[in-house]
Design an enzyme around this catalytic site. Sequence first.
Site, PDB file in Angstrom:
ATOM      1  N   SER A 151      49.580  11.495 -69.027  1.00  0.00           N
ATOM      2  CA  SER A 151      49.940  10.975 -67.696  1.00  0.00           C
ATOM      3  C   SER A 151      50.069  12.084 -66.648  1.00  0.00           C
ATOM      4  O   SER A 151      49.558  11.929 -65.532  1.00  0.00           O
ATOM      5  CB  SER A 151      51.239  10.170 -67.777  1.00  0.00           C
ATOM      6  N   LYS A 179      60.677   1.397 -72.973  1.00  0.00           N
ATOM      7  CA  LYS A 179      60.239   0.443 -71.950  1.00  0.00           C
ATOM      8  C   LYS A 179      61.233  -0.712 -71.768  1.00  0.00           C
ATOM      9  O   LYS A 179      61.334  -1.271 -70.685  1.00  0.00           O
ATOM     10  CB  LYS A 179      58.840  -0.101 -72.296  1.00  0.00           C
ATOM     11  N   GLY A 214      55.088  -3.742 -78.760  1.00  0.00           N
ATOM     12  CA  GLY A 214      55.266  -3.732 -77.310  1.00  0.00           C
ATOM     13  C   GLY A 214      53.962  -3.925 -76.559  1.00  0.00           C
ATOM     14  O   GLY A 214      53.900  -4.685 -75.574  1.00  0.00           O
ATOM     15  N   GLY A 233      40.576   1.935 -76.112  1.00  0.00           N
ATOM     16  CA  GLY A 233      41.636   1.740 -75.116  1.00  0.00           C
ATOM     17  C   GLY A 233      41.682   2.757 -73.992  1.00  0.00           C
ATOM     18  O   GLY A 233      42.657   2.782 -73.231  1.00  0.00           O
TER      19      GLY A 233
END
Length: 261
Positions: A16, A63, A123, A226
Site C-alpha cells: 500500500s 478491519k 473477511g 487478485g
Amino acid sequence: MDKFAVFGDPINHSISPRLHNMAIKEFGFDAFYGRIHLEDGSRLKELFLKLNLQGANITVPYKEIAYEICNRIDPLAEKIGAVNTIVKKDGEIYGYNTDAGGFLKSIKFLGEIKKALIIGAGGSAKAIAYGLKDKSSEVHIVNRSQKRAENFKDFAFYTWNDYKIYDYDIVINSTSAGLKDDELPLPKELLADTLKRSQFAYEIIYNKATPFLQISHELNIDCKNGADMLLFQAILAFNRFYFNDLDEQRIESAMRKALFL
Ligand code: NDP
C-alpha cells in the site's frame, strides 16, 4: 503536509505505501503514506488521532476494530461489518470498505454476474459476497467448516459435506489455500466438477500461480488473479482520502506503475 498510513499485523509485506506514494507523486500533493505495525488493535483510534493522520487503510486483523472506531459508516461497509479505509473529516472518522468495490471493479469486464460461488468464509469472502449482493447477484458460499456460517446469514452457505454444484458465472477462491502451500480450496474432484460448470475462475491471491489457478488453466476455464482487486481497492481508498475529487484513471495509471516495480 497530509499524512496517511496502513495499519496491520503483519505489515512489512504491504505494498500500500508504494501504491499510494506513487499516486501522491503523480498529483504533486504535499503528503506522505507510511506503514504502522500495530500489535494492539485497541490502540488504533488513539494512534490514528495522535499521529494526526488524514486517512488510513486498515488490514488484517483489524478491519472489524476499524469499523468500531468510526463515527459514520458507508452503507456497504455497514453490511459487511468491516472497514479497510478511514478518513477524517470535520473532526469525525468516516469508514469505508473498498475491498468490495475493488473486487467489483476488477470483474467489470465480465458484465452481469447472475450467480456466483465464493469458496471460503473469511473477511475477504464477506466483502466480496456483500459487494456482489449489492449488484443483485445470487451468491453461494462453500467453506471447509461450519464455524463462520453465522457471518453469512444472507447467503446460501454450504460446507464441503453438504455442497451441491450449480452452474456459476464466476467461482472465486477467497481462501488462503495455496498461498504458503500447494493446497486446493476444495477437494480436487469437487473443485474440478464445479469449474467445468462455471464461466470464470477468480483467485484473490495476487502474487502466486496457485493450484486453483493451475487447475483452472488445465480445464481451460478463463481466470485471473487478485492483483486488480488489490489495485482497485487502493485506487478507491486514495480517492476517499481526497473526498472522491480525483480522476480515477489518473490514480490507476500511477498505481499500476508501482504494482510492477
Ligand atoms: P481469513 O483468515 O479471514 O479466511 C480464510 C478462509 O480460508 C476461511 O474460510 C478458511 O476456512 C479458509 N481456508 C484457509 N485455508 C484453507 C485450506 N487449506 N483449504 C480450504 N479452506 C481454507 O482470510 P481473508 O479472507 O482475510 O484472506 C484470504 C486470502 O485473500 C489471503 O490469501 C489474502 O492474502 C487474500 N486477500 C487478497 C486481497 C486482494 O486484494 N487481492 C484482499 C484481501 C485478502 P475455515 O473457516 O474452515 O478456517
